[in-house]
Design an enzyme around this catalytic site. Structure first.
Site, PDB file in Angstrom:
ATOM      1  N   ASN A   1     -15.938  -3.804 -31.735  1.00  0.00           N
ATOM      2  CA  ASN A   1     -16.278  -3.265 -30.420  1.00  0.00           C
ATOM      3  C   ASN A   1     -15.408  -2.044 -30.172  1.00  0.00           C
ATOM      4  O   ASN A   1     -14.188  -2.119 -30.246  1.00  0.00           O
ATOM      5  CB  ASN A   1     -16.035  -4.318 -29.338  1.00  0.00           C
ATOM      6  N   GLY A   2     -16.049  -0.908 -29.878  1.00  0.00           N
ATOM      7  CA  GLY A   2     -15.300   0.314 -29.607  1.00  0.00           C
ATOM      8  C   GLY A   2     -15.962   1.513 -30.247  1.00  0.00           C
ATOM      9  O   GLY A   2     -17.120   1.466 -30.663  1.00  0.00           O
TER      10      GLY A   2
ATOM     11  N   CYS B   1      -7.157   3.053 -19.075  1.00  0.00           N
ATOM     12  CA  CYS B   1      -7.932   4.253 -19.368  1.00  0.00           C
ATOM     13  C   CYS B   1      -8.796   4.571 -18.156  1.00  0.00           C
ATOM     14  O   CYS B   1      -9.605   3.751 -17.719  1.00  0.00           O
ATOM     15  CB  CYS B   1      -8.818   4.041 -20.597  1.00  0.00           C
TER      16      CYS B   1
ATOM     17  N   CYS C   1      -9.540  -0.261 -20.707  1.00  0.00           N
ATOM     18  CA  CYS C   1     -10.552   0.458 -19.932  1.00  0.00           C
ATOM     19  C   CYS C   1     -10.658  -0.110 -18.526  1.00  0.00           C
ATOM     20  O   CYS C   1     -10.923  -1.304 -18.341  1.00  0.00           O
ATOM     21  CB  CYS C   1     -11.893   0.339 -20.650  1.00  0.00           C
TER      22      CYS C   1
ATOM     23  N   CYS D   1     -13.251   8.343 -17.681  1.00  0.00           N
ATOM     24  CA  CYS D   1     -14.524   8.744 -17.080  1.00  0.00           C
ATOM     25  C   CYS D   1     -14.354   9.261 -15.659  1.00  0.00           C
ATOM     26  O   CYS D   1     -15.237   9.924 -15.120  1.00  0.00           O
ATOM     27  CB  CYS D   1     -15.525   7.590 -17.122  1.00  0.00           C
TER      28      CYS D   1
ATOM     29  N   GLY E   1     -24.205  -6.869 -24.736  1.00  0.00           N
ATOM     30  CA  GLY E   1     -25.127  -6.241 -25.665  1.00  0.00           C
ATOM     31  C   GLY E   1     -26.343  -7.107 -25.876  1.00  0.00           C
ATOM     32  O   GLY E   1     -26.209  -8.296 -26.172  1.00  0.00           O
TER      33      GLY E   1
ATOM     34  N   SER F   1     -22.747  -6.817 -10.011  1.00  0.00           N
ATOM     35  CA  SER F   1     -21.328  -6.489  -9.905  1.00  0.00           C
ATOM     36  C   SER F   1     -20.940  -5.939  -8.547  1.00  0.00           C
ATOM     37  O   SER F   1     -19.753  -5.931  -8.192  1.00  0.00           O
ATOM     38  CB  SER F   1     -20.934  -5.497 -11.008  1.00  0.00           C
TER      39      SER F   1
ATOM     40  N   CYS G   1     -17.826   8.624 -21.657  1.00  0.00           N
ATOM     41  CA  CYS G   1     -16.864   7.826 -22.415  1.00  0.00           C
ATOM     42  C   CYS G   1     -17.096   8.049 -23.895  1.00  0.00           C
ATOM     43  O   CYS G   1     -18.232   8.014 -24.374  1.00  0.00           O
ATOM     44  CB  CYS G   1     -17.026   6.347 -22.066  1.00  0.00           C
TER      45      CYS G   1
ATOM     46  N   TYR H   1     -17.174  -3.103 -13.845  1.00  0.00           N
ATOM     47  CA  TYR H   1     -18.586  -3.281 -14.180  1.00  0.00           C
ATOM     48  C   TYR H   1     -18.865  -4.188 -15.368  1.00  0.00           C
ATOM     49  O   TYR H   1     -19.698  -5.078 -15.286  1.00  0.00           O
ATOM     50  CB  TYR H   1     -19.198  -1.898 -14.446  1.00  0.00           C
TER      51      TYR H   1
ATOM     52  N   ASP I   1     -22.072  -0.560  -4.159  1.00  0.00           N
ATOM     53  CA  ASP I   1     -22.463  -0.593  -5.562  1.00  0.00           C
ATOM     54  C   ASP I   1     -21.229  -0.336  -6.411  1.00  0.00           C
ATOM     55  O   ASP I   1     -20.227   0.222  -5.940  1.00  0.00           O
ATOM     56  CB  ASP I   1     -23.542   0.450  -5.852  1.00  0.00           C
ATOM     57  N   ASP I   2     -21.309  -0.746  -7.705  1.00  0.00           N
ATOM     58  CA  ASP I   2     -20.154  -0.572  -8.576  1.00  0.00           C
ATOM     59  C   ASP I   2     -19.913   0.885  -8.927  1.00  0.00           C
ATOM     60  O   ASP I   2     -18.774   1.295  -9.143  1.00  0.00           O
ATOM     61  CB  ASP I   2     -20.307  -1.400  -9.850  1.00  0.00           C
TER      62      ASP I   2
ATOM     63  N   CYS J   1     -20.219  -3.772 -26.728  1.00  0.00           N
ATOM     64  CA  CYS J   1     -20.584  -4.828 -27.650  1.00  0.00           C
ATOM     65  C   CYS J   1     -19.678  -6.011 -27.361  1.00  0.00           C
ATOM     66  O   CYS J   1     -18.611  -5.862 -26.774  1.00  0.00           O
ATOM     67  CB  CYS J   1     -20.385  -4.390 -29.105  1.00  0.00           C
TER      68      CYS J   1
END
Length: 497
Positions: A145-146, A477, A282, A480, A68, A329, A428, A288, A391-392, A40
């Site tokens: 956001n989160g 972080c 993150c 993932c 978003g 990206s 995530c 990305y 690619d990302d 977001c």
């Protein structure tokens, strides 16, 4: 601690097989689930003077549209009254429906661009969230956001105390906790809330006479601070929103920090809740999510992406004729790979930027053709060539496999696939919509198996160590990629996703 004057200082709940079969599956939704999707975007603006908050909030949120696209909302403080509007659609769609722009002119505004990471997609989960008093007046509004990892537990506690929830989003837990503690004063209410909630959260908000923003103790989701002048401050998810409203970047809001306006004092003030904050932003923001023209934690996103291409060339060199990047990206990384290798970069994958709504098509054959509407190659540039494609990331692998097929159909001689993120092996829980582990292809295949599944000549992922080197720190972080998160994921995630 003493206040400091800043101016001075398929989740994946995979669509179960439909009774009428997979032929009714929305193809674009399938592709959406083949990528870590947007989080977001949040935006906040405060001035000692009245502003054109209608236009400035629109500009700031438009700059965050990439974070978003499901819904947009704003709250504006005007003459001690908070006016709120939120609806489904893109930023410009929502703003054009405002019949009285003057009602959204004031001295403070907050806004939100929504992508569902917690709660369902119903309108009652659109943000900003607001609380009312007994006179039906909005007294508090926030945008978040989160993701909270202890939202289920806190919601149960609040409901046991008689608090009524009107949505299913974890963001409402933050709202109700602040509301409950307002007798401690605004700063005290936010502090008490931050000491209860766990997970990832960047928040902007307002009361009928104050503006505030705060960030979790690990700083997982981004939040930057800027100033238009000595009396006008801006807070946003990314620095591009500052650029959009003519604000100068001041700094990033720190992990565990509250910034707020104080009664009878000018300017914006800062308060550190404790000294335990640690920056763990993150890492996927750089790979990305963030726009390439953003700067987060004093690191330019474009530079990181270009360096990732250079680094994966060092890690996995290959003989080839051209390098191509998957828009958008993957392109900076492809340029970096080209610079490091000397292999020419060619922007031969053309992206159709006007695909906005989901196609519904009756057959699998037609669904597979949809990817050609989104990305189409310049065949004359790649036919008979040895191609490196950058690619990302690779998530479920279905889009990557279709892209490989497009290149093969175009007559490419060899395909060497490079992902400038490490293998994504875990979902995530901290504000990004990713598939479940069962649907993350790198969690279920070795690199060699995935190479064969994609049908490419070689496949390499950027290593986590090299990603850390590019970022210049291990203090991010990487959950993932490693399945090790800065905070416990919590069982309540299942309720709120």
């Amino acid at each position: 601690m003493e206040s400091l004057d800043i101016h001075k200082s398929e989740y994946l709940k995979q669509f179960k097989d439909h009774p009428y079969g997979r032929n009714l599956f929305r193809t674009q939704e399938e592709e959406r689930l083949d990528a870590p999707n947007e989080e977001c975007g949040i935006f906040g603006l405060y001035s000692d003077n009245d502003l054109d908050t209608f236009s400035l909030s629109q500009f700031g949120l438009f700059a965050l549209q990439h974070r978003g696209q499901e819904a947009c909302g704003i709250s504006v403080l005007k003459n001690g009254k908070i006016n709120n509007l939120k609806d489904e659609g893109l930023v410009l769609d929502v703003y054009k429906d405002i019949q009285d722009p003057e009602a959204f002119m004031g001295n403070s505004a907050i806004g939100h661009t929504r992508y569902t990471t917690a709660g369902d997609k119903k309108k009652y989960n659109f943000q900003p969230f607001f609380a009312k008093n007994e006179y039906d007046q909005i007294i508090l509004s926030i945008a978040h956001n989160g993701n909270l990892t202890n939202a289920k537990e806190l919601k149960a506690e609040l409901e046991a105390e008689g608090v009524v929830f009107r949505a299913t989003s974890d963001s409402e837990v933050i709202l109700r906790l602040i509301q409950k503690n307002l007798d401690l004063g605004l700063r005290g209410a936010i502090k008490a809330t931050m000491e209860k909630i766990e997970g990832a959260y960047s928040v902007v908000g307002m009361t009928r006479n104050k503006f505030f923003a705060f960030r979790d103790f690990n700083g997982i989701r981004p939040l930057v601070l800027g100033a238009i002048d000595e009396k006008t401050y801006v807070v946003a998810s990314e620095s591009v929103a500052l650029d959009a409203v003519g604000a100068q970047y001041v700094r990033d809001i720190l992990p565990g920090e509250i910034v707020y306006t104080n009664e009878n004092e000018t300017g914006l003030h800062s308060y550190m809740v404790n000294d335990k904050g640690r920056q763990r932003i993150c890492s996927f923001e750089y790979i990305y999510f963030a726009r390439p023209d953003s700067t987060l934690e004093n690191i330019n996103v474009y530079e990181i992406r270009e360096k990732s291409g250079e680094k994966i060339w060092e890690q996995a060199p290959v003989d080839a004729d051209i390098v191509i990047g998957v828009p958008d990206s993957g392109v900076p990384a492809a340029i970096g790979f080209s610079k490091a290798s000397g292999i020419p970069f060619r922007p031969v994958l053309i992206k159709n930027r006007y695909i906005g709504r989901s196609f519904i098509v009756p057959t699998q054959e037609m669904r597979e053709r949809i990817v050609n509407l989104k990305l189409n190659p310049i065949i004359s540039e790649i036919k008979g060539k040895r191609v490196v494609i950058i690619d990302d990331s690779i998530v479920r692998g279905t889009t990557s496999k279709r892209l490989v097929k497009i290149l093969k159909d175009a007559g490419v001689k060899e395909i060497h696939f490079r992902s400038v993120s490490p293998p994504i092996i875990a979902p995530c829980y901290l504000g990004i919509d990713t598939p479940s582990k069962d649907d993350l292809i790198s969690a279920n295949m070795t690199t060699d198996q995935l190479r064969d599944y994609l049908g490419v000549n070689s496949l390499e992922f950027l290593s986590t160590d090299n990603l850390k080197e590019i970022l210049g720190s291990s203090d991010h972080c990487f959950g993932c990629f490693t399945e090790k998160y800065p905070v416990a994921k919590g069982e309540e995630v299942e309720l709120f996703n």
